[in-house]
Design a protein around this motif. Structure first.
Motif, PDB file in Angstrom:
ATOM      1  N   LEU A   1       5.567 -10.115   2.978  1.00 24.37           N
ATOM      2  CA  LEU A   1       5.270  -8.751   3.413  1.00 24.37           C
ATOM      3  C   LEU A   1       6.478  -7.841   3.202  1.00 24.37           C
ATOM      4  O   LEU A   1       6.339  -6.683   2.794  1.00 24.37           O
ATOM      5  CB  LEU A   1       4.842  -8.744   4.880  1.00 24.37           C
ATOM      6  CG  LEU A   1       4.444  -7.379   5.463  1.00 24.37           C
ATOM      7  CD1 LEU A   1       3.302  -6.747   4.675  1.00 24.37           C
ATOM      8  CD2 LEU A   1       4.057  -7.527   6.945  1.00 24.37           C
ATOM      9  N   GLN A   2       7.675  -8.370   3.471  1.00 23.03           N
ATOM     10  CA  GLN A   2       8.897  -7.605   3.217  1.00 23.03           C
ATOM     11  C   GLN A   2       8.969  -7.162   1.759  1.00 23.03           C
ATOM     12  O   GLN A   2       9.227  -5.991   1.458  1.00 23.03           O
ATOM     13  CB  GLN A   2      10.132  -8.437   3.554  1.00 23.03           C
ATOM     14  CG  GLN A   2      10.327  -8.743   5.022  1.00 23.03           C
ATOM     15  CD  GLN A   2      11.406  -9.797   5.241  1.00 23.03           C
ATOM     16  OE1 GLN A   2      12.152 -10.154   4.331  1.00 23.03           O
ATOM     17  NE2 GLN A   2      11.489 -10.301   6.467  1.00 23.03           N
TER      18      GLN A   2
ATOM     19  N   GLY B   1       2.952  -3.500  15.844  1.00 21.92           N
ATOM     20  CA  GLY B   1       2.708  -2.804  14.593  1.00 21.92           C
ATOM     21  C   GLY B   1       1.965  -3.634  13.558  1.00 21.92           C
ATOM     22  O   GLY B   1       2.097  -4.852  13.497  1.00 21.92           O
ATOM     23  N   VAL B   2       1.191  -2.947  12.738  1.00 18.22           N
ATOM     24  CA  VAL B   2       0.515  -3.537  11.580  1.00 18.22           C
ATOM     25  C   VAL B   2       0.833  -2.638  10.394  1.00 18.22           C
ATOM     26  O   VAL B   2       0.568  -1.431  10.439  1.00 18.22           O
ATOM     27  CB  VAL B   2      -1.010  -3.605  11.778  1.00 18.22           C
ATOM     28  CG1 VAL B   2      -1.687  -4.152  10.527  1.00 18.22           C
ATOM     29  CG2 VAL B   2      -1.356  -4.455  12.995  1.00 18.22           C
ATOM     30  N   VAL B   3       1.433  -3.204   9.348  1.00 17.62           N
ATOM     31  CA  VAL B   3       1.801  -2.397   8.196  1.00 17.62           C
ATOM     32  C   VAL B   3       0.607  -2.205   7.276  1.00 17.62           C
ATOM     33  O   VAL B   3       0.027  -3.160   6.767  1.00 17.62           O
ATOM     34  CB  VAL B   3       2.984  -3.024   7.420  1.00 17.62           C
ATOM     35  CG1 VAL B   3       3.167  -2.344   6.076  1.00 17.62           C
ATOM     36  CG2 VAL B   3       4.263  -2.895   8.236  1.00 17.62           C
ATOM     37  N   LEU B   4       0.231  -0.949   7.101  1.00 18.45           N
ATOM     38  CA  LEU B   4      -0.889  -0.597   6.227  1.00 18.45           C
ATOM     39  C   LEU B   4      -0.381   0.171   5.012  1.00 18.45           C
ATOM     40  O   LEU B   4      -1.135   0.875   4.351  1.00 18.45           O
ATOM     41  CB  LEU B   4      -1.915   0.241   6.999  1.00 18.45           C
ATOM     42  CG  LEU B   4      -2.499  -0.447   8.239  1.00 18.45           C
ATOM     43  CD1 LEU B   4      -3.208   0.551   9.124  1.00 18.45           C
ATOM     44  CD2 LEU B   4      -3.443  -1.570   7.825  1.00 18.45           C
ATOM     45  N   LEU B   5       0.940   0.060   4.771  1.00 16.37           N
ATOM     46  CA  LEU B   5       1.585   0.685   3.612  1.00 16.37           C
ATOM     47  C   LEU B   5       1.325   2.190   3.554  1.00 16.37           C
ATOM     48  O   LEU B   5       1.048   2.759   2.502  1.00 16.37           O
ATOM     49  CB  LEU B   5       1.130   0.006   2.315  1.00 16.37           C
ATOM     50  CG  LEU B   5       1.463  -1.494   2.250  1.00 16.37           C
ATOM     51  CD1 LEU B   5       0.942  -2.113   0.987  1.00 16.37           C
ATOM     52  CD2 LEU B   5       2.960  -1.718   2.367  1.00 16.37           C
TER      53      LEU B   5
ATOM     54  N   SER C   1      -2.093   7.607  17.407  1.00 17.24           N
ATOM     55  CA  SER C   1      -0.706   7.994  17.198  1.00 17.24           C
ATOM     56  C   SER C   1       0.243   6.836  17.514  1.00 17.24           C
ATOM     57  O   SER C   1       1.254   6.652  16.836  1.00 17.24           O
ATOM     58  CB  SER C   1      -0.359   9.212  18.056  1.00 17.24           C
ATOM     59  OG  SER C   1      -0.626   8.954  19.424  1.00 17.24           O
ATOM     60  N   LEU C   2      -0.107   6.024  18.529  1.00 18.87           N
ATOM     61  CA  LEU C   2       0.741   4.884  18.866  1.00 18.87           C
ATOM     62  C   LEU C   2       0.724   3.849  17.742  1.00 18.87           C
ATOM     63  O   LEU C   2       1.763   3.271  17.398  1.00 18.87           O
ATOM     64  CB  LEU C   2       0.299   4.249  20.188  1.00 18.87           C
ATOM     65  CG  LEU C   2       1.174   3.092  20.680  1.00 18.87           C
ATOM     66  CD1 LEU C   2       2.620   3.544  20.878  1.00 18.87           C
ATOM     67  CD2 LEU C   2       0.621   2.524  21.986  1.00 18.87           C
ATOM     68  N   GLY C   3      -0.459   3.623  17.153  1.00 17.13           N
ATOM     69  CA  GLY C   3      -0.549   2.684  16.043  1.00 17.13           C
ATOM     70  C   GLY C   3       0.252   3.146  14.847  1.00 17.13           C
ATOM     71  O   GLY C   3       0.932   2.346  14.183  1.00 17.13           O
ATOM     72  N   ALA C   4       0.212   4.440  14.563  1.00 19.21           N
ATOM     73  CA  ALA C   4       0.978   4.992  13.442  1.00 19.21           C
ATOM     74  C   ALA C   4       2.474   4.869  13.700  1.00 19.21           C
ATOM     75  O   ALA C   4       3.260   4.530  12.809  1.00 19.21           O
ATOM     76  CB  ALA C   4       0.594   6.450  13.217  1.00 19.21           C
TER      77      ALA C   4
END
Length: 301
Positions: free
Chosen positions: A284-285, A164-168, A177-180
């Motif tokens: 990031l948290q 995962g990559v958090v894009l806020l 869809s897998l990335g989301a």
């Protein structure tokens, strides 16, 4: 990668759990699949369980299926912030305690779509709705717990969070869809750790942990394209856990005596496991927490 090497289901043997009489739990997405099995097990331990979901007919059917247990259904649409607020307010107005909150509801592999509040759907349902719900019920959880008998927040994550990559909440230009889905599950782990840090710093009798149930044969996979669906059916019997097996890990996190007062865990097969390097990024948290408060209209605490 770690996500790609998710193990075939070693059989997690849940230890004998103490009775939970007099304790109250909320399980989101509890009308079917792993959520239903989690709710059923907690009720059989003596808890009064509120099954929270957005399908009233499914809720009624779930209650009917296990009439001898201490269940009730309450409507909430976790993709709608107004609905989450109404659910939390209605629960609080009853003056009931809350000892366990299992944030289980989720979806995966959906085509790109937005909620009525304008958020990417996986991010809204899997993470943001649970972020708001937990915060709205946090005072009740704090009042209900005590030292030596803490309240517990259990967040349902997934091995996909490793990718995962958090894009806020925003989608990249090339949506997958897998990335989301992976983003939403990473957000849950980041949220878990930051929440636990705040609870510990304040000395509150509440713990927060994340659970990885492994690959579970649930309706989550209904959105796979047809060829993959056909392949999944024989594979599922070999590699996938049943909903009851997946639920045993969330029940363990919610009720095991050896986890009393222990938070900030990422649990897989009943053991603490390293989550992704990104999930331990304290900056990031904090950034995600602050942004999430803005998105749902909470004052940052």
């Amino acid at each position: 990668s770690k996500a790609a090497t998710q193990q075939a289901p070693g059989r997690f043997r849940k230890p004998k759990l103490a009775q939970q009489n007099g304790r109250f739990a909320i399980v989101t997405g509890g009308t079917r699949g792993m959520g239903f099995e989690t709710a059923k097990h907690l009720a059989r331990l003596g808890m009064h369980v509120v099954i929270a979901g957005n399908e009233r007919e499914e809720g009624a059917a779930a209650i009917w299926r296990i009439q001898e247990e201490d269940f009730e259904f309450a409507y909430v649409d976790l993709t709608c912030l107004k609905s989450v607020r109404q659910f939390a307010q209605t629960f609080q107005n009853r003056g009931l305690p809350l000892h366990v909150l299992v944030n289980n509801a989720g979806t995966m592999m959906l085509p790109e779509r937005r909620t009525e509040d304008g958020f990417e759907f996986h991010f809204a349902l899997n993470y943001l709705g649970h972020f708001l719900l937990t915060n709205l019920l946090l005072d009740t959880l704090k009042r209900s717990g005590r030292q030596g008998r803490c309240s517990r927040v259990v967040n349902m994550s997934s091995a996909t969070h490793y990718a995962g990559v958090v894009l806020l909440g925003d989608c990249p230009n090339s949506y997958t869809s897998l990335g989301a889905y992976a983003q939403s599950k990473l957000a849950l782990v980041l949220f878990t750790y930051y929440l636990q840090e705040q609870l510990a710093a304040g000395g509150f009798p509440v713990t927060a942990s994340a659970v990885d149930p492994g690959m579970v044969n649930t309706p989550l996979y209904d959105n796979l394209w047809s060829i993959a669906q056909a392949l999944k059916k024989p594979v599922a019997k070999i590699l996938f856990r049943t909903p009851a097996q997946g639920a045993s890990i969330s029940v363990y996190a919610a009720a095991a005596s050896e986890l009393e007062g222990v938070g900030g865990c990422y649990l897989y097969n009943g053991h603490r496991k390293q989550s992704s390097d990104t999930s331990y990024d304290s900056e990031l948290q904090a950034e995600l927490w602050k942004k999430s408060c803005e998105l749902v209209g909470l004052q940052e605490a």
